[in-house]
Design a protein around this motif. Structure first.
Motif, PDB file in Angstrom:
ATOM      1  N   HIS A  95     -51.378  11.115  -2.224  1.00 27.22           N
ATOM      2  CA  HIS A  95     -50.196  10.441  -2.614  1.00 27.22           C
ATOM      3  C   HIS A  95     -49.397  11.348  -3.343  1.00 27.22           C
TER       4      HIS A  95
ATOM      5  N   GLN B 119     -47.635   6.485  -0.107  1.00 29.26           N
ATOM      6  CA  GLN B 119     -49.063   6.345   0.340  1.00 29.26           C
ATOM      7  C   GLN B 119     -49.518   4.917  -0.143  1.00 29.26           C
TER       8      GLN B 119
ATOM      9  N   SER C 163     -54.804   0.483  -3.688  1.00 33.03           N
ATOM     10  CA  SER C 163     -53.682   1.310  -3.518  1.00 33.03           C
ATOM     11  C   SER C 163     -52.519   0.730  -4.088  1.00 33.03           C
TER      12      SER C 163
END
Length: 453
Positions: A133, A166, A403
């Motif tokens: 990320h 991401q 996430s």
């Protein structure tokens, strides 16, 4: 008493991680405390007889050795090889060449908000080959950000898209995905194609449109009409290797998917083999480019440097999380939680959603998807068994939801880094990522109902 001790320890873990203490040490200490409580209560053995050191007390610490040895030899080596290859790609600049190719059409788009949509899609293509990320976000700040700013996109709108670079950990290159596949006893390529890809593809298509409306709405709300910058305000990074290097980050994915059960290949290539083979192919490219054999050999140290850093950050966190999970299991907290949820009389869908929300909240508070997921992933098989569902049915939406929580957190490393480069507050960035992540969470919940209907 066990429940009381568990509540105190878990509260302490959350507090310490929010206060930015070293998560590996926090989780490891918490796990040992829970195992000590189990030992003194005598309610459960720490290790099975075949794994035991012969001393119930020493088994508390022998647990670390058992978990570490099994993880380093299997999952740990896989994750370290991925990190090593990623570090080598960073060293030779292959990621910049890949971006130079996929981003070339972006320069022809004239509408700032249409450009945002295509930029988001480009970032999601890159995430399959740059599984970090923070690493991908910073690369985009060097390459994509100048393009967006010069096209009239506002600074915060650009950061909103880059911050979501991401938004989902997917592919055989993601540590979270590798761990999830390992726990589900699935080949990483199969886990990606059969389970992650349908959700990722659908959500990505929708989020591109969501970004268009959300970023435009925020710009109008905050009275922002874009920025005009001088040529020396932001400089694009022109230091990159030849464009042929763009194929190198893609090579491991081609090997992993090509030699997998998906294509019924008689040859099976695991992730570690693919990463090392791809590294040596990349070294051949470096030798042809530099004509310096000694420097090419020397460059291999970046692979091992990346592997070592991954052990110190990711593998150690997985083991610490598993020790913590072992403590929660042995003291009876997991059984109590399962019994409590079953007594509530809630449906399977609702229970899965609750677990997803809890782990997303942990990722938000910790500012780390890894810390949250690695802490609780080991508990999934037992919880799934109690709910009489496949472990992938529970673990997949949890892994994905982690996430989303990370991308919404103002203390996430990637968010802090890109905010620092742009000279804005991380809170201003997560205001731009929050609504898209809420939409993504709703899509994930919809897939829970579809996949378990």
């Amino acid at each position: 008493m066990g429940i009381l001790i568990t509540a105190l320890v878990v509260s302490w873990v959350i507090y310490m991680i929010i206060k930015k203490h070293y998560p590996q040490a926090v989780l490891l200490t918490a796990g040992i405390v829970l195992l000590l409580a189990t030992y003194f209560s005598g309610t459960s053995s720490i290790l099975e007889a075949k794994q035991s050191s012969g001393s119930a007390f020493l088994d508390i610490f022998h647990t670390i050795k058992v978990l570490l040895s099994s993880r380093v030899a299997g999952l740990g080596l896989t994750i370290m090889s991925i990190a090593g290859f990623a570090r080598y790609m960073e060293y030779i600049g292959a990621s910049k060449s890949l971006f130079a190719i996929v981003a070339s059409p972006l320069k022809r788009v004239k509408s700032p908000y249409i450009l945002l949509i295509f930029s988001f899609y480009v970032s999601q293509f890159l995430v399959l080959f740059i599984p970090s990320h923070a690493g991908l976000a910073l690369l985009l700040m060097v390459t994509l950000y100048p393009i967006l700013i010069r096209a009239g996109v506002s600074k915060l709108s650009a950061l909103g898209v880059i911050g979501c670079a991401q938004y989902m950990d997917v592919g055989p290159g993601s540590g979270n995905a590798i761990l999830a596949a390992n726990i589900c006893k699935l080949d990483p390529a199969v886990f990606f194609v059969d389970y992650q890809l349908p959700i990722f593809f659908t959500t990505t298509l929708i989020l591109g449109v969501v970004h268009y409306f959300v970023q435009k709405w925020w710009d109008e709300k905050e009275g922002i009409n874009g920025y005009t910058v001088s040529a020396d305000g932001i400089k694009e990074d022109e230091e990159r290797p030849p464009l042929i290097y763009a194929i190198l980050p893609i090579v491991p994915m081609a090997f992993i998917l090509g030699f997998s059960p998906i294509f019924k290949s008689k040859i099976q290539m695991d992730v570690v083999t693919a990463m090392f083979l791809s590294t040596f192919i990349s070294m051949a490219f470096e030798y042809v480019r530099t004509k310096n054999f000694g420097a090419t050999l020397q460059s291999l140290k970046y692979l091992y440097e990346g592997m070592g850093n991954s052990f110190a950050t990711v593998v150690s966190l997985i083991v610490a999380g598993e020790v913590f999970a072992a403590g929660l299991t042995k003291i009876g907290a997991v059984d109590a939680m399962i019994a409590g949820t079953q007594n509530l009389g809630l449906g399977i869908h609702v229970l899965i959603i609750i677990f997803c929300i809890v782990i997303a909240a942990c990722a938000f508070l910790m500012g780390s998807g890894n810390a949250a997921f690695f802490s609780f992933a080991a508990l999934a098989p037992k919880i799934a068994a109690s709910l009489k569902i496949d472990v992938v049915t529970l673990l997949l939406p949890m892994q994905i939801m982690t996430s989303f929580g990370r991308v919404m957190s103002p203390i996430t490393a990637a968010i802090v880094a890109i905010a620092g480069v742009a000279g804005v507050s991380p809170v201003q960035v997560v205001k731009r990522t929050a609504i898209p992540m809420v939409v993504a969470a709703l899509i994930n919940i919809a897939f829970i109902f579809i996949n378990h209907s």
